[in-house]
Motif scaffolding. Structure first.
Motif, short mmCIF file in Angstrom:
data_model
loop_
_atom_site.label_atom_id
_atom_site.label_comp_id
_atom_site.label_asym_id
_atom_site.label_seq_id
_atom_site.Cartn_x
_atom_site.Cartn_y
_atom_site.Cartn_z
N GLY A 58 -58.92 15.06 -51.27
CA GLY A 58 -57.99 14.50 -50.31
C GLY A 58 -56.60 15.08 -50.42
O GLY A 58 -55.63 14.50 -49.91
N ASP A 68 -54.36 10.64 -51.70
CA ASP A 68 -54.92 9.38 -51.17
C ASP A 68 -55.70 8.55 -52.18
O ASP A 68 -56.54 7.76 -51.80
CB ASP A 68 -55.81 9.68 -49.96
N ARG A 70 -57.81 9.45 -54.78
CA ARG A 70 -59.03 9.95 -55.43
C ARG A 70 -58.65 10.64 -56.74
O ARG A 70 -58.65 11.86 -56.85
CB ARG A 70 -59.75 10.92 -54.50
#
Length: 280
Positions: A58, A68, A70
């Motif tokens: 991401g 984001d 992850r």
């Protein structure tokens, strides 16, 4: 800055940290016609390899920072990036080491010498490059372990190519050289990497953040443009780091093994490969 020429690239004496960094840049300048195209191919391949991992993590262009949430995927991306850097710098270390040796002996190696398969030990170099990548991958997964791994592996390819050390002894010798003198060589390598990392991030960020603001890059071109810019920046940084490894290796041998004294006492007419070998 010393005058151009092989003796200015690598004087036959122990050097200061600033002189080592200057010598690496001068060595790259003198052999840019070989090192930069080779580095461009490797840097482009690295960007293509990392592209799907960036999508998985991401991470967004142009800087590819964490975005984001992850965390595990982004941590994997960082580890793979550390591994690819290790492999690329190790592979570039072969022509860089073949250029540094003649510079120490007072001449500039021809492009054909750096590209000639004879004496390059490319098979062993590739194996050691993969070892370096594996070590850097595991070290990066351990977070601060990256600093230790990067500091200790700088002499890996020069030991193989310049010292003519057998393959199985190359890694222990490289680590031993990096650790001598209170880890001097390892710390200088880390300093060189930090300097080039700041330059890379600053230059790439400046370009990639300025182009969209001027309306020169449509939004749909953000990813390919970012890949090209990062590959271009790394095309200079990676061979510069490989050249630093090459000159730092020879300087460490002068400082800790008396290589400069051995060269001064060597009989005339001795082949260069024999002069620079660790065990004559």
């Amino acid at each position: 800055m010393p005058d151009a020429g092989p003796t200015a690239v690598l004087p036959r004496r122990p050097l200061t940290v600033g002189e080592l960094l200057d010598s690496a840049v001068l060595l790259l300048r003198d052999h840019a016609s070989v090192l930069l195209p080779f580095a461009a191919l490797l840097a482009a391949g690295e960007q293509l390899l990392l592209a799907p991992l960036r999508t998985l993590a991401g991470s967004v262009p142009p800087i590819w920072w964490y975005a984001d949430g992850r965390v595990s995927a982004y941590w994997l991306l960082l580890a793979v990036g550390a591994a690819t850097e290790g492999v690329v710098i190790a592979l570039l270390g072969s022509p860089a080491a073949r250029a540094a040796g003649p510079a120490l002996l007072g001449r500039t190696a021809r492009a054909g010498e750096l590209l000639r398969p004879a004496g390059a030990r490319w098979g062993a170099t590739l194996l050691l490059a993969l070892v370096a990548g594996a070590v850097m991958f595991v070290a990066a997964l351990c977070g601060p372990g990256w600093f230790v791994g990067f500091a200790l592996l700088g002499a890996l390819t020069p030991v193989l190519v310049t010292d003519r050390t057998p393959l199985l002894r190359a890694l222990p010798r490289a680590v031993a050289l990096a650790a001598r003198g209170g880890l001097r060589a390892g710390l200088v390598r880390l300093l060189g990497y930090l300097g080039w990392w700041i330059l890379r991030v600053g230059l790439a960020s400046g370009i990639l953040l300025t182009l969209p603001g001027l309306g020169l890059v449509p939004a749909e071109w953000a990813v390919p443009v970012a890949l090209v810019v990062w590959a271009a920046v790394n095309t200079v940084a990676y061979p510069a780091l490989a050249c630093l490894d090459a000159v730092l290796h020879l300087e460490t041998r002068m400082r800790s093994e008396g290589l400069d004294i051995l060269l001064a006492r060597s009989p005339a007419g001795m082949p260069e490969r024999v002069l620079l070998a660790a065990d004559r």
